[in-house]
Enzyme design. Structure first.
Site, short mmCIF file in Angstrom:
data_model
loop_
_atom_site.label_atom_id
_atom_site.label_comp_id
_atom_site.label_asym_id
_atom_site.label_seq_id
_atom_site.Cartn_x
_atom_site.Cartn_y
_atom_site.Cartn_z
N HIS A 162 25.40 26.14 -23.78
CA HIS A 162 26.84 26.30 -23.98
C HIS A 162 27.63 25.07 -23.55
O HIS A 162 27.13 24.21 -22.80
CB HIS A 162 27.34 27.52 -23.20
CG HIS A 162 27.15 27.38 -21.71
ND1 HIS A 162 27.97 26.62 -20.91
CD2 HIS A 162 26.19 27.87 -20.89
CE1 HIS A 162 27.56 26.67 -19.66
NE2 HIS A 162 26.46 27.43 -19.62
N GLU A 212 22.25 34.07 -18.41
CA GLU A 212 21.70 33.21 -17.37
C GLU A 212 21.09 34.04 -16.25
O GLU A 212 21.40 35.24 -16.10
CB GLU A 212 22.81 32.28 -16.82
CG GLU A 212 22.35 31.26 -15.79
CD GLU A 212 21.20 30.39 -16.27
OE1 GLU A 212 20.08 30.91 -16.45
OE2 GLU A 212 21.41 29.18 -16.42
#
Length: 217
Positions: free
Chosen positions: A17, A90
């Site tokens: 990202h 994550e």
């Protein structure tokens, strides 16, 4: 089929990202839902134009805002819809989350050192890296199995999750996964399918060299 056999020529692009304010502060985000900065959106917009040239067949992304917003830029360019999956989030890192790099070393110095040595550590009482791979790699392989021959899948996720997924797909021992350097914001790695399994074709690729900031978030 486990996604590593058959020589169908498929590719998996694992894309980190864009930048968040916590990346700049080197603050561990983990599973907390932090948004992109304006710079992060611009990074995603620029990278999406490059990745679109790979003519992806499918896009999957973590459902956290920073990954979803990054994926949306590629969706806008390609017209492909994005499938979101919490399995691509994550690493959950418990008490480490929200702390800066310096604070983690100060408060959890021994735990941090053991993790860097490659020992299986629940950082902050959170997930093991192997547990992250256990949830993320099957999501990636299931999507890759649906690709046409020579098809390309783009996976939009997070630094730590991408590293553990690459390690798992390459069949590397977990203690060696740290040898895969971190990804800069909005850079990507490419796995290609060979006769003997997945191979790492590119790592931390991007349009311009960028520093690696907070690669595990």
């Amino acid at each position: 089929m486990n996604g590593t056999q058959g020589g169908r020529g498929r590719r998996i692009v694992l894309w980190r990202h864009g930048q968040t304010s916590w990346n700049i502060e080197r603050r561990f985000q983990g599973s907390l839902d932090i948004e992109l900065t304006d710079t992060g959106v611009a990074q995603a917009h620029r990278a999406a134009r490059l990745l679109a040239a790979l003519k992806p067949d499918a896009i999957i992304a973590s459902d956290l805002k920073r990954a979803a917003a990054t994926a949306a830029e590629l969706s806008a360019v390609t017209g492909l819809s994005v499938a979101h999956d919490a399995g691509l989030r994550e690493t959950y890192a418990g008490k480490w989350q929200g702390l800066t790099h310096e604070e983690i070393i100060e408060c959890f110095g021994e735990e941090y050192a053991a993790w860097k040595r490659g020992e299986p550590i629940r950082r902050g009482g959170g997930e093991l890296e192997t547990e992250v791979a256990d949830r993320a790699a099957p999501v990636v392989l299931e999507s890759a199995d649906k690709l046409p021959d020579d098809g390309t899948l783009v996976v939009v996720s997070h630094g730590g999750t991408i590293r553990t997924t690459i390690g798992r797909l390459l069949g590397l021992e977990p203690r060696t996964w740290e040898a895969l350097g971190g990804l800069s914001n909005c850079c990507w790695s490419v796995l290609g399918e060979g006769v003997r399994g997945w191979r790492l074709l590119e790592h931390n690729a991007g349009s311009l060299p960028e520093p690696v900031l907070g690669d595990d978030d």
